[in-house]
Design a protein around this motif. Structure first.
Motif, PDB file in Angstrom:
ATOM      1  N   THR A 120      34.475  35.464  28.065  1.00  0.00           N
ATOM      2  CA  THR A 120      34.762  34.054  27.799  1.00  0.00           C
ATOM      3  C   THR A 120      35.638  33.931  26.561  1.00  0.00           C
ATOM      4  N   LEU A 121      36.188  32.744  26.367  1.00  0.00           N
ATOM      5  CA  LEU A 121      36.998  32.492  25.177  1.00  0.00           C
ATOM      6  C   LEU A 121      36.141  32.636  23.921  1.00  0.00           C
ATOM      7  N   LEU A 145      35.099  38.662  19.117  1.00  0.00           N
ATOM      8  CA  LEU A 145      35.818  39.928  18.978  1.00  0.00           C
ATOM      9  C   LEU A 145      36.882  39.827  17.899  1.00  0.00           C
ATOM     10  N   LEU A 146      37.616  38.733  17.892  1.00  0.00           N
ATOM     11  CA  LEU A 146      38.675  38.512  16.905  1.00  0.00           C
ATOM     12  C   LEU A 146      38.104  38.513  15.486  1.00  0.00           C
ATOM     13  N   ALA A 147      36.975  37.802  15.296  1.00  0.00           N
ATOM     14  CA  ALA A 147      36.349  37.740  13.964  1.00  0.00           C
ATOM     15  C   ALA A 147      35.850  39.117  13.535  1.00  0.00           C
ATOM     16  N   LYS A 175      46.729  40.224  40.830  1.00  0.00           N
ATOM     17  CA  LYS A 175      47.620  40.900  41.779  1.00  0.00           C
ATOM     18  C   LYS A 175      48.409  42.010  41.077  1.00  0.00           C
ATOM     19  N   ASP A 176      48.745  41.755  39.796  1.00  0.00           N
ATOM     20  CA  ASP A 176      49.388  42.780  38.970  1.00  0.00           C
ATOM     21  C   ASP A 176      48.532  43.035  37.729  1.00  0.00           C
ATOM     22  N   TYR A 177      47.229  42.975  37.919  1.00  0.00           N
ATOM     23  CA  TYR A 177      46.242  43.259  36.882  1.00  0.00           C
ATOM     24  C   TYR A 177      46.546  42.584  35.550  1.00  0.00           C
ATOM     25  N   GLY A 178      46.651  41.245  35.622  1.00  0.00           N
ATOM     26  CA  GLY A 178      46.762  40.449  34.412  1.00  0.00           C
ATOM     27  C   GLY A 178      48.160  40.016  34.059  1.00  0.00           C
ATOM     28  N   TYR A 179      49.165  40.672  34.613  1.00  0.00           N
ATOM     29  CA  TYR A 179      50.544  40.271  34.328  1.00  0.00           C
ATOM     30  C   TYR A 179      50.995  39.151  35.268  1.00  0.00           C
ATOM     31  N   ASP A 180      50.061  38.604  36.011  1.00  0.00           N
ATOM     32  CA  ASP A 180      50.262  37.391  36.809  1.00  0.00           C
ATOM     33  C   ASP A 180      49.239  36.372  36.298  1.00  0.00           C
ATOM     34  N   ILE A 181      49.662  35.548  35.357  1.00  0.00           N
ATOM     35  CA  ILE A 181      48.733  34.690  34.599  1.00  0.00           C
ATOM     36  C   ILE A 181      48.619  33.317  35.242  1.00  0.00           C
ATOM     37  N   SER A 182      47.378  32.872  35.458  1.00  0.00           N
ATOM     38  CA  SER A 182      47.147  31.543  36.027  1.00  0.00           C
ATOM     39  C   SER A 182      46.712  30.534  34.966  1.00  0.00           C
ATOM     40  N   ASP A 183      46.295  31.020  33.777  1.00  0.00           N
ATOM     41  CA  ASP A 183      45.944  30.123  32.672  1.00  0.00           C
ATOM     42  C   ASP A 183      46.140  30.882  31.365  1.00  0.00           C
ATOM     43  N   TYR A 184      47.118  30.442  30.572  1.00  0.00           N
ATOM     44  CA  TYR A 184      47.461  31.133  29.324  1.00  0.00           C
ATOM     45  C   TYR A 184      46.483  30.825  28.187  1.00  0.00           C
ATOM     46  N   ARG A 185      45.586  29.883  28.396  1.00  0.00           N
ATOM     47  CA  ARG A 185      44.695  29.460  27.314  1.00  0.00           C
ATOM     48  C   ARG A 185      43.232  29.795  27.593  1.00  0.00           C
ATOM     49  N   ASP A 186      42.987  30.693  28.522  1.00  0.00           N
ATOM     50  CA  ASP A 186      41.609  31.065  28.809  1.00  0.00           C
ATOM     51  C   ASP A 186      41.528  32.549  29.155  1.00  0.00           C
ATOM     52  N   SER A 195      46.488  44.475  26.608  1.00  0.00           N
ATOM     53  CA  SER A 195      47.159  44.035  27.825  1.00  0.00           C
ATOM     54  C   SER A 195      46.438  42.765  28.278  1.00  0.00           C
ATOM     55  N   PRO A 196      47.056  41.932  29.135  1.00  0.00           N
ATOM     56  CA  PRO A 196      46.563  40.569  29.335  1.00  0.00           C
ATOM     57  C   PRO A 196      45.067  40.441  29.636  1.00  0.00           C
ATOM     58  N   LEU A 197      44.443  39.560  28.859  1.00  0.00           N
ATOM     59  CA  LEU A 197      43.037  39.191  29.055  1.00  0.00           C
ATOM     60  C   LEU A 197      42.908  37.842  29.758  1.00  0.00           C
ATOM     61  N   TYR A 198      44.037  37.184  29.979  1.00  0.00           N
ATOM     62  CA  TYR A 198      44.023  35.799  30.465  1.00  0.00           C
ATOM     63  C   TYR A 198      43.523  35.688  31.917  1.00  0.00           C
ATOM     64  N   LYS A 199      43.191  34.467  32.288  1.00  0.00           N
ATOM     65  CA  LYS A 199      42.821  34.196  33.682  1.00  0.00           C
ATOM     66  C   LYS A 199      43.965  34.597  34.610  1.00  0.00           C
ATOM     67  N   SER A 200      43.599  35.266  35.701  1.00  0.00           N
ATOM     68  CA  SER A 200      44.625  35.837  36.583  1.00  0.00           C
ATOM     69  C   SER A 200      44.008  36.198  37.926  1.00  0.00           C
ATOM     70  N   PRO A 201      44.743  36.034  39.022  1.00  0.00           N
ATOM     71  CA  PRO A 201      44.283  36.558  40.316  1.00  0.00           C
ATOM     72  C   PRO A 201      44.302  38.080  40.387  1.00  0.00           C
TER      73      PRO A 201
END
Length: 562
Positions: free
Chosen positions: A82-83, A89-91, A64-75, A56-62
C-alpha cells in the motif's frame, strides 16, 4: 594548464542498489516480492555498502510489462503493498541513510490508465490528444506510417470504435503519451511533485529520449524491428521538455535524475548531462558497454570482445571527465546476468570479482542490481512457455517470421532473455531459496540457489558478496575511486583491461585479466608496484611488489600509489 577535476556532489557519491520488486523478497507469503520483503532486507542493503535504492516500478499496473505499463502513477500495486507501507519504507530508508529513487515511466502508460480509457471514448474527448491517435491510410485499412515496435511487432493498434490507430513503441498495452500536448507535460510535472513532496530523492527516467516524436510522424528507415526509431530518439523538442521539467520542478527539490537512453553516445549525452545552466539530467544510462557480446541487442549474439568493451569505457570515462557524470552498471532488469555474458561460470566467484572491480573502480555513480553481488547467473529456461517476458515472446515471433528454427531461437533466448535477470533473489539454500514462504514462487528459481545464495556468502569471508562489501568500503574511503581521471594501459590487449586513476596526488592502478589461461603482465609507464599498496585482489598475492608476473584465471588487483 590546470587539470579540471569533477565538482563534488552528493549524488556522485551514491552507491545505488536496484530492486526489481516482484523478485526481491516476499514478505507476506503470497509468492510475489513486496514492500514488506524490502523492509525486512533494508539492513542487508545498507551493510552491502549501498546508500540508495532504485525501485523498478511499484505503481499500480496490469503487469503486462511488469510495472512499466502504469495504470496509476500515484498509487502502489496491491501485490506489492500500500501507499502507507511505501511511506513507512521511505521513512525507514531515510532513517538508515538510504536515498530512494523511483522509476519515472512517462513515454507511455498502460492501456488501462484512466487517461487512455477516456481517450478512446471519442475523438473529441479532452484526453484524446493525450496519446497519438491517427487515422489509417488507404481508407483506414493500413497503419498511419511504417513504424514497428521496439518489442518486435507493429507500432500501431487499430481501434474499431474510433476507426483510428494508436501508437505504441513498446507493447500493444503501452500506448505512447503525446508530450507535445502541454496538458500531458503538466501531468508529468504533477507526478514528479507528488513523489518529491512525499520525500523521494530522485528518478530514473525510462526511455526518456523517446518522448519527443518528429512532427507528422514520418515513415522510418526499413528496419526489421524498431522501424522509425530515428524519428523519435533525441526528438525535436526533447531538450525543451526536459528543461521545462527541470526548471519548473526538479530545481526546486534536492533530488537527482538519471535518464535511460538507447543508441546513446558520449557526444549526444553531453547535450543532456553537461554540468551548467542548461543541464537537464544528472546522469545517463547508455547501452554501449552492454554490446561487447552482441550487435545492438543481446539477441544478436557475437563472441565477447574485450577490446570493444575497453573502447567504450575509455570513451565515456575520458569524454565526460570534468564535464559530466557517468552512471555505472553491469546488470539490470533488462539485461541477462553479467557473469554468464562477460565472465565465466566455471570461475563464477573469480570472474564475478573481476567484473565488480572493472566497473566499480571507474568514475561515476555505481548501480548494483539485486543478485549481482552474489553472482547470480542465467537460468536458461528450455521451453518457450516457461518465459513470461513480453519482449522475449514478441522477439520469438519476429525470429519465426524471419524463418529461424524454433531450436535456434530457444538457444538464443536462453542467453538473451530478460527473464534471466528476473528470477527470484537467492537468499538461502532453504525452501524457495528463502525468497518466499509460499508453496511456490511466482517464477522459476535458478536451481543453483543451493550453492549461490546470500546466507552462504555472508559466512564465507572470501565470497563474492564480501568482496563487493570490501570494494564499496574502499570506494567510500578513497576519493580517487570516485573522482579520479582515467588512463588506459594495454589498449590493444585482448585479455588485459588495465587502467589508472589519478586524483589529488593519489593514483590507482586497476588490473583485470579476462582469461582463464596465464597472461604475462608487466607494468608500463615506469610504474613500480613495490611503491604501491595492494588494496584488493581476488587471489592471495605472495609478492605484490613484483612488476612482471603470470596471472591466474580472471585475476584482478587494485594498487594505490600515494
Amino acid at each position: 594548464m590546470d587539470r579540471i577535476y569533477p565538482t563534488r556532489q552528493w549524488y556522485k557519491e551514491l552507491v545505488v542498489y536496484q530492486i526489481w520488486p516482484r523478485s526481491f523478497c516476499d514478505g507476506n507469503a503470497d509468492g510475489i516480492g513486496d514492500i514488506k520483503g524490502v523492509i525486512s532486507k533494508i539492513d542487508y542493503i545498507k551493510q552491502l555498502g549501498a546508500n540508495a535504492i532504485w525501485f523498478s516500478p511499484l505503481y499500480k499496473s496490469p503487469q503486462k510489462d511488469y510495472g512499466y505499463d502504469i495504470s496509476d502513477y500515484r498509487d502502489i500495486a496491491p501485490e506489492y503493498g500500500t501507499l502507507e507501507e511505501f511511506k513507512q519504507l521511505l521513512a525507514l530508508a531515510h532513517e538508515k541513510g538510504l536515498k530512494i529513487i523511483m522509476d519515472l515511466v512517462v513515454n507511455h502508460t498502460s492501456d488501462q490508465h484512466q487517461w487512455f480509457l477516456e481517450s478512446r471514448k471519442s475523438k473529441d474527448n479532452p484526453y484524446h490528444d493525450y496519446y497519438f491517435w491517427r487515422a489509417g491510410k488507404k481508407g483506414g485499412k493500413k497503419p498511419p506510417n511504417n513504424w514497428l515496435s521496439t518489442f518486435p511487432g507493429p507500432a500501431w493498434q487499430y481501434d474499431e470504435h474510433l476507426n483510428e490507430y494508436y501508437l505504441h513503441l513498446f507493447a500493444v498495452e503501452q500506448p505512447d503519451l503525446n508530450m507535445d500536448n502541454p496538458r500531458v507535460r503538466e501531468e508529468v510535472k504533477n507526478i514528479m511533485r507528488f513523489w518529491l513532496d512525499m520525500g523521494v530523492d530522485g528518478f530514473r527516467e525510462d526511455v526518456i529520449t523517446f518522448i519527443s516524436k518528429k512532427e507528422g510522424l514520418p515513415n522510418g528507415f526499413p528496419l526489421p524491428a524498431a522501424r522509425g526509431i530515428e524519428q523519435y530518439v533525441n526528438g525535436p523538442h526533447i531538450h525543451e521538455y526536459l528543461g521545462e521539467f527541470r526548471k519548473e520542478v526538479l530545481d526546486r527539490y534536492t533530488c537527482m535524475t538519471v535518464g535511460e537512453a538507447p543508441m546513446m553516445t558520449p557526444k549526444v549525452a553531453l547535450r543532456y548531462i553537461e554540468e551548467g545552466e542548461n543541464q537537464q539530467l544528472n546522469m545517463m544510462f547508455h547501452f554501449q558497454h552492454m554490446e561487447a557480446d552482441c550487435l545492438f541487442i543481446s539477441w544478436i549474439r557475437r563472441p565477447f570482445n574485450l577490446r570493444k568493451l575497453k573502447k567504450v569505457y575509455d570513451n565515456w570515462q575520458t569524454k565526460l571527465y570534468g564535464k559530466a557524470w557517468n552512471a555505472l552498471y553491469l546488470e539490470n532488469h533488462d539485461q541477462p546476468r553479467i557473469i554468464s555474458r562477460y565472465g565465466d561460470e566455471c570461475y563464477r566467484a573469480e570472474s564475478g570479482k573481476l567484473l565488480a572491480t572493472m566497473y566499480l573502480c571507474q568514475s561515476g555513480t555505481p548501480f548494483i542490481y539485486q543478485g549481482q553481488e552474489i553472482g547470480m547467473t542465467n537460468i536458461r529456461l528450455p521451453e518457450l512457455d516457461m518465459y513470461v517476458d513480453i519482449s522475449t515472446i514478441n522477439t520469438y515471433k519476429l525470429f519465426r517470421k524471419l524463418h529461424f528454427k524454433h531450436e535456434t531461437i530457444m538457444k538464443i533466448a536462453k542467453e538473451a532473455s530478460r527473464d534471466n535477470a528476473r528470477t527470484p533473489m537467492q537468499w538461502s539454500a532453504g525452501k524457495n531459496a528463502g525468497f518466499t514462504q509460499a508453496d511456490k514462487a511466482w517464477f522459476h528459481i535458478n536451481p543453483n540457489y543451493t550453492e549461490v545464495n546470500v546466507e552462504a556468502q555472508l559466512e564465507d569471508p572470501d565470497s563474492l558478496l564480501n568482496y563487493y562489501r570490501k570494494l564499496l568500503a574502499l570506494r567510500k574511503e578513497n576519493p580517487v575511486f570516485v573522482y579520479g581521471d582515467f588512463k588506459m594501459h594495454y589498449r590493444r590487449s585482448k585479455k588485459l583491461f588495465v587502467y589508472e586513476r589519478n586524483f589529488e596526488g593519489e593514483k590507482l592502478l586497476v588490473i583485470c585479466v579476462f582469461s582463464d589461461e596465464p597472461v604475462r603482465f608487466r607494468t608500463t609507464g615506469g610504474l613500480k608496484l613495490a611503491g604501491a599498496e595492494l588494496l584488493l585482489s581476488n587471489y592471495t598475492v605472495d609478492n605484490p611488489g613484483e612488476d612482471d608476473f603470470l596471472t591466474k584465471p580472471y585475476e584482478t588487483r587494485v594498487y594505490l600509489f600515494r
